[in-house]
Design a protein around this motif. Structure first.
Motif, mmCIF file in Angstrom:
data_model
loop_
_atom_site.group_PDB
_atom_site.id
_atom_site.type_symbol
_atom_site.label_atom_id
_atom_site.label_comp_id
_atom_site.label_asym_id
_atom_site.label_seq_id
_atom_site.Cartn_x
_atom_site.Cartn_y
_atom_site.Cartn_z
ATOM 1 N N LEU A 1 -8.727 7.633 -6.311
ATOM 2 C CA LEU A 1 -7.797 8.220 -5.605
ATOM 3 C C LEU A 1 -7.422 7.786 -4.319
ATOM 4 C CD1 LEU A 1 -5.775 10.561 -6.267
ATOM 5 C CD2 LEU A 1 -7.385 12.081 -5.590
ATOM 6 N N VAL A 2 -6.220 7.222 -3.855
ATOM 7 C CA VAL A 2 -6.045 6.792 -2.444
ATOM 8 C C VAL A 2 -4.758 7.387 -1.853
ATOM 9 C CG1 VAL A 2 -5.530 4.503 -1.567
ATOM 10 C CG2 VAL A 2 -7.057 4.599 -3.462
ATOM 11 N N ALA B 1 -2.872 1.280 7.709
ATOM 12 C CA ALA B 1 -3.606 1.426 6.248
ATOM 13 C C ALA B 1 -2.963 0.942 4.973
ATOM 14 C CB ALA B 1 -4.048 2.975 6.250
ATOM 15 N N GLY B 2 -1.699 0.543 5.227
ATOM 16 C CA GLY B 2 -0.983 -0.071 4.019
ATOM 17 C C GLY B 2 0.121 1.021 3.556
ATOM 18 N N GLN B 3 0.486 1.781 4.132
ATOM 19 C CA GLN B 3 1.294 2.918 3.942
ATOM 20 C C GLN B 3 2.660 2.358 3.953
ATOM 21 O OE1 GLN B 3 1.629 6.820 5.808
ATOM 22 N NE2 GLN B 3 3.135 7.666 4.387
ATOM 23 N N THR B 4 3.434 2.202 3.049
ATOM 24 C CA THR B 4 4.774 1.336 3.131
ATOM 25 C C THR B 4 6.130 2.400 2.862
ATOM 26 O OG1 THR B 4 4.798 0.935 0.904
ATOM 27 C CG2 THR B 4 3.779 -0.822 2.631
ATOM 28 N N VAL B 5 5.657 3.534 2.224
ATOM 29 C CA VAL B 5 6.831 4.522 2.010
ATOM 30 C C VAL B 5 6.218 5.803 2.766
ATOM 31 C CG1 VAL B 5 8.052 5.975 0.388
ATOM 32 C CG2 VAL B 5 7.596 3.701 -0.269
ATOM 33 N N PHE B 6 7.245 6.261 3.938
ATOM 34 C CA PHE B 6 6.669 7.276 4.760
ATOM 35 C C PHE B 6 6.720 8.695 4.165
ATOM 36 C CE2 PHE B 6 5.957 3.336 6.692
ATOM 37 C CZ PHE B 6 4.878 3.608 7.288
ATOM 38 N N HIS B 7 6.322 8.973 3.002
ATOM 39 C CA HIS B 7 6.336 10.243 2.511
ATOM 40 C C HIS B 7 5.008 10.458 1.775
ATOM 41 C CE1 HIS B 7 8.993 13.425 -0.114
ATOM 42 N NE2 HIS B 7 7.458 13.410 -0.761
#
Length: 115
Positions: free
Chosen positions: A85-86, A93-99
């Protein structure tokens, strides 16, 4: 709802998704670019950009996300072999969709450390 947020558009049914779970607060759907045989995203229907933005009064929602992720993983048959679970929090940190979203990743052996 954030106008340019792809996940808000999925919640509003403006974009298609392969849903695996939905209730009043949470939506879970298959990732379009899976990193493993099972790769599901679990999101709050309420727009929340990232964990950094979470407020104390959203603690119940955050706990619900974790519990629904557990339930979805079980329904997907990941209970015996396990799953990862990530939460990617921020661009670095690799977040590409900011939701805010949780990745359920499983269905194969996963190496450590990730990344």
């Amino acid at each position: 709802m954030a106008a340019d947020d792809i996940f808000c558009k999925i919640v509003a049914a403006e974009l298609p998704s392969t849903k695996v779970y939905e209730d009043d607060d949470v939506l879970a759907f298959r990732d379009l670019h899976p990193a493993a045989p099972t790769h599901i995203l679990v999101i709050p229907k309420e727009h929340l950009t990232s964990l950094w933005e979470a407020k104390e009064d959203q603690a119940q929602l955050l706990g619900t996300l974790m519990l629904r992720a557990r339930d979805v993983a079980r329904e997907q048959g990941l209970e015996e072999d396990g799953f990862r679970l990530v939460i990617n929090n921020g661009a670095g940190a690799g977040q590409t969709v900011f939701h805010l979203h949780l990745h359920i990743i499983g269905g194969r052996s996963l190496a450590w450390p990730p990344g």
